[in-house]
Design an enzyme around this catalytic site. Structure first.
Site, PDB file in Angstrom:
ATOM      1  N   HIS A   1      15.990  -6.635   3.998  1.00  0.00           N
ATOM      2  CA  HIS A   1      14.684  -7.282   3.885  1.00  0.00           C
ATOM      3  C   HIS A   1      14.910  -8.699   3.353  1.00  0.00           C
ATOM      4  CE1 HIS A   1      12.844  -3.304   4.265  1.00  0.00           C
ATOM      5  NE2 HIS A   1      11.657  -3.876   4.281  1.00  0.00           N
TER       6      HIS A   1
ATOM      7  N   ASP B   1       6.213  -1.655  10.349  1.00  0.00           N
ATOM      8  CA  ASP B   1       6.456  -1.696   8.910  1.00  0.00           C
ATOM      9  C   ASP B   1       5.865  -0.463   8.229  1.00  0.00           C
ATOM     10  OD1 ASP B   1       7.581  -2.672   6.606  1.00  0.00           O
ATOM     11  OD2 ASP B   1       6.098  -4.238   6.272  1.00  0.00           O
TER      12      ASP B   1
ATOM     13  N   ASP C   1       7.603   6.361   3.881  1.00  0.00           N
ATOM     14  CA  ASP C   1       6.560   6.506   2.865  1.00  0.00           C
ATOM     15  C   ASP C   1       5.383   5.567   3.103  1.00  0.00           C
ATOM     16  OD1 ASP C   1       8.328   4.435   2.344  1.00  0.00           O
ATOM     17  OD2 ASP C   1       8.154   4.567   0.172  1.00  0.00           O
TER      18      ASP C   1
ATOM     19  N   GLU D   1      10.602 -12.626   3.858  1.00  0.00           N
ATOM     20  CA  GLU D   1       9.219 -12.159   3.955  1.00  0.00           C
ATOM     21  C   GLU D   1       8.400 -12.839   2.876  1.00  0.00           C
ATOM     22  OE1 GLU D   1       6.655  -7.967   3.923  1.00  0.00           O
ATOM     23  OE2 GLU D   1       8.665  -8.021   3.076  1.00  0.00           O
TER      24      GLU D   1
ATOM     25  N   HIS E   1      11.764  -1.081  12.456  1.00  0.00           N
ATOM     26  CA  HIS E   1      11.369  -1.304  11.052  1.00  0.00           C
ATOM     27  C   HIS E   1      10.092  -0.529  10.760  1.00  0.00           C
ATOM     28  CE1 HIS E   1      11.594  -4.231   7.496  1.00  0.00           C
ATOM     29  NE2 HIS E   1      10.581  -3.413   7.237  1.00  0.00           N
TER      30      HIS E   1
ATOM     31  N   GLY F   1      12.033  -3.937  -1.321  1.00  0.00           N
ATOM     32  CA  GLY F   1      11.346  -4.176  -2.582  1.00  0.00           C
ATOM     33  C   GLY F   1      11.059  -5.659  -2.758  1.00  0.00           C
TER      34      GLY F   1
ATOM     35  N   HIS G   1       8.676   2.304   7.626  1.00  0.00           N
ATOM     36  CA  HIS G   1       8.954   3.000   6.363  1.00  0.00           C
ATOM     37  C   HIS G   1       8.319   4.382   6.369  1.00  0.00           C
ATOM     38  CE1 HIS G   1      10.659  -0.396   3.974  1.00  0.00           C
ATOM     39  NE2 HIS G   1       9.992  -1.107   4.864  1.00  0.00           N
TER      40      HIS G   1
END
Length: 367
Positions: free
Chosen positions: A210, A305, A24, A213, A20, A183, A22
Site C-alpha cells: 500500500h 478495495d 474484512d 494513497e 485489491h 494501514g 480486503h
C-alpha cells in the site's frame, strides 16, 4: 457488428480480475449481524442489514484514510473464530463469482484475528478452507470456475511484518499468493519493514505494498526503490510526479524520474476509484487520475478495495469509469488483461485465463 450496451447487467457478464480486495472490508451486512450475535459483540451502530450497510458507507465517506480505517473495528471484531473466518471467506468467493470475477486476490491481516485465542496458523487454515469451500460451492452451483488466492497482510504500524511474511511463505502452496503491508501510511513508511521484504525476496515470493494513497511520492519511492514492490496498492499519488501538457493534454506530458520508472518497469497500479474518493486520495471519480494514467500507458487496474465500505462491486466500479470517462468494452478488456498479467499466479495459468476466459468473454460483448 453489434456491440452489447454497457450497463450494470451486461458488466456483470464480463470476466473480471480483482487484485485489491480486503476480506474484512467485504462482509455482507447480514453476516456482520449474525456473527456479532454469535460472539456477543454489542457495539454495532445498527441492528438491521440496510441501516448497517448505509452506516458503513457513510462512515467511510470521511475524506481521511485514518477515519476510514476505523470502520474496520466492527468487522474485525466479529471475525475472531474459525467458523466466522471460514464463513466470511466462503461468502466472499460467492459474491465475487456472482459479479463475474474469474480471478481474485483477497487480502487480510491474520494478526488482527487473535483476540479470541486463535494462533496465526488457525487463522490461516480457517480462512483458506473458507476460500476453498467457496470455490467448490460456485462450481457446484453454477458450473463456473473462479480462482481465489490469498494475500497475507501485515499492519504497517505494528512490528510483526517479518513473522507475517514467514507465514505467507509457509502457506504459499495452500492458496497464499503473496504478501502486503497496509494501514495508515503517514508516519509508517514501508522501509520500516525492510527485513520482511528482504526475506520475501530471498524466498522468491511476491509482494505488493500500500503506497501513494494517503501519502505522496516518498511512500511510492520507498516501496519500489528500497523494498522492491512487485505492485503498488493504489499508487494514485504518482500523479504528483507528472506534469500534463497544455489544457491537460497527454501528448506533451512530462514524467518525473519516479513516474518514468513506474511506467517503464510496468509496475501495476491497484487503483480503487470509489475508495480513493472516500479516503481523500481523489476529490471525485471525475477528478480521479485513473484516466490520465491510462492515457499515459501506465499499467492501471480496476479494484474494489472494500466492497462493504464503498457499497460497490467490480461491475459498479467499471460502470462509474464508463460513465465518467466514456470507456468501451475494448478499454475494459485492456484493464482486465492488465490485471491478469499482473496477478501473482504462474505465467502459464495467467496466459490460459487471458486466452481462454477473458478474451472470449469480451469478444462476445464487443460483438
Amino acid at each position: 457488428m453489434t456491440h452489447t450496451p454497457i450497463n450494470l447487467a451486461s458488466l456483470r457478464l464480463a470476466p473480471k480480475v480483482l487484485l485489491h480486495d480486503h476480506l474484512d472490508g467485504g462482509l455482507r451486512p447480514q453476516t456482520v449481524l449474525d456473527l456479532a450475535r454469535d460472539c456477543g459483540y454489542t457495539d454495532l451502530p445498527a441492528d438491521n442489514p440496510e441501516e448497517l450497510r448505509v452506516w458503513f458507507r457513510d462512515a467511510a465517506d470521511s475524506g481521511s484514510l485514518e477515519l476510514y480505517l476505523q470502520t474496520f473495528g466492527h468487522t474485525v471484531a466479529v471475525m475472531q473464530t474459525p467458523a466466522a473466518l471460514a464463513r466470511v471467506a466462503r461468502e466472499c468467493v460467492e459474491d465475487l463469482a456472482a459479479d463475474g470475477v474469474v480471478y481474485a486476490e483477497v487480502r487480510f491481516a491474520p494478526e488482527q484475528h487473535l483476540d479470541a485465542g486463535l494462533n496465526l496458523d488457525a487463522v490461516m487454515e480457517s480462512t483458506l478452507s473458507g476460500f476453498a469451500e467457496g470455490v467448490r460451492a460456485v462450481r457446484d452451483q453454477s458450473g463456473h470456475d473462479i480462482v481465489v488466492r490469498c494475500l497475507v497482510t501485515a499492519m504497517r504500524h505494528a512490528a510483526r511484518s517479518r513473522e507475517i511474511a514467514e507465514l505467507a511463505v509457509k502457506y504459499r502452496h495452500d492458496g497464499v499468493c503473496g504478501f502486503d503491508i497496509a494501514g495508515a501510511e503517514a508516519g509508517f513508511p514501508p522501509s520500516r519493514h525492510l527485513d520482511a521484504f528482504e526475506f520475501l525476496q530471498k524466498e522468491n515470493a511476491h509482494f505488493t505494498i500500500h503506497a501513494g494513497e494517503a501519502f505522496g511520492l516518498p511512500s511510492i519511492h520507498e516501496a519500489v526503490a528500497f523494498c522492491g514492490a512487485d505492485r503498488l496498492g493504489h499508487g494514485v499519488r504518482i500523479m504528483d510526479d507528472i506534469e500534463l501538457g497544455p489544457e491537460g493534454t497527454f501528448g506533451e506530458a512530462k514524467l518525473g524520474l519516479l513516474a518514468n520508472y513506474i511506467r517503464d518497469k510496468r509496475i501495476p497500479l491497484e487503483l480503487c476509484p470509489s475508495s480513493n474518493v472516500q479516503t481523500g486520495a481523489a476529490a471525485s471519480i471525475a477528478e480521479h487520475p485513473f484516466n490520465q494514467l491510462a492515457q499515459l500507458q501506465f499499467r492501471v487496474t480496476v479494484n474494489t478495495d472494500n466492497r462493504l465500505m464503498s457499497h460497490t462491486t467490480m461491475s459498479e466500479e467499471m460502470l462509474k469509469l464508463v460513465e465518467t470517462f466514456g470507456y468501451g468494452w475494448s478499454d475494459l478488456e485492456r484493464f482486465t488483461i492488465n490485471a491478469m498479467k499482473s496477478a501473482f499466479y504462474s505465467f502459464d495459468k495467467r496466459l490460459a485465463i487471458i486466452d481462454e476466459v477473458i478474451k472470449p468473454g469480451y469478444a462476445v460483448l464487443i460483438g
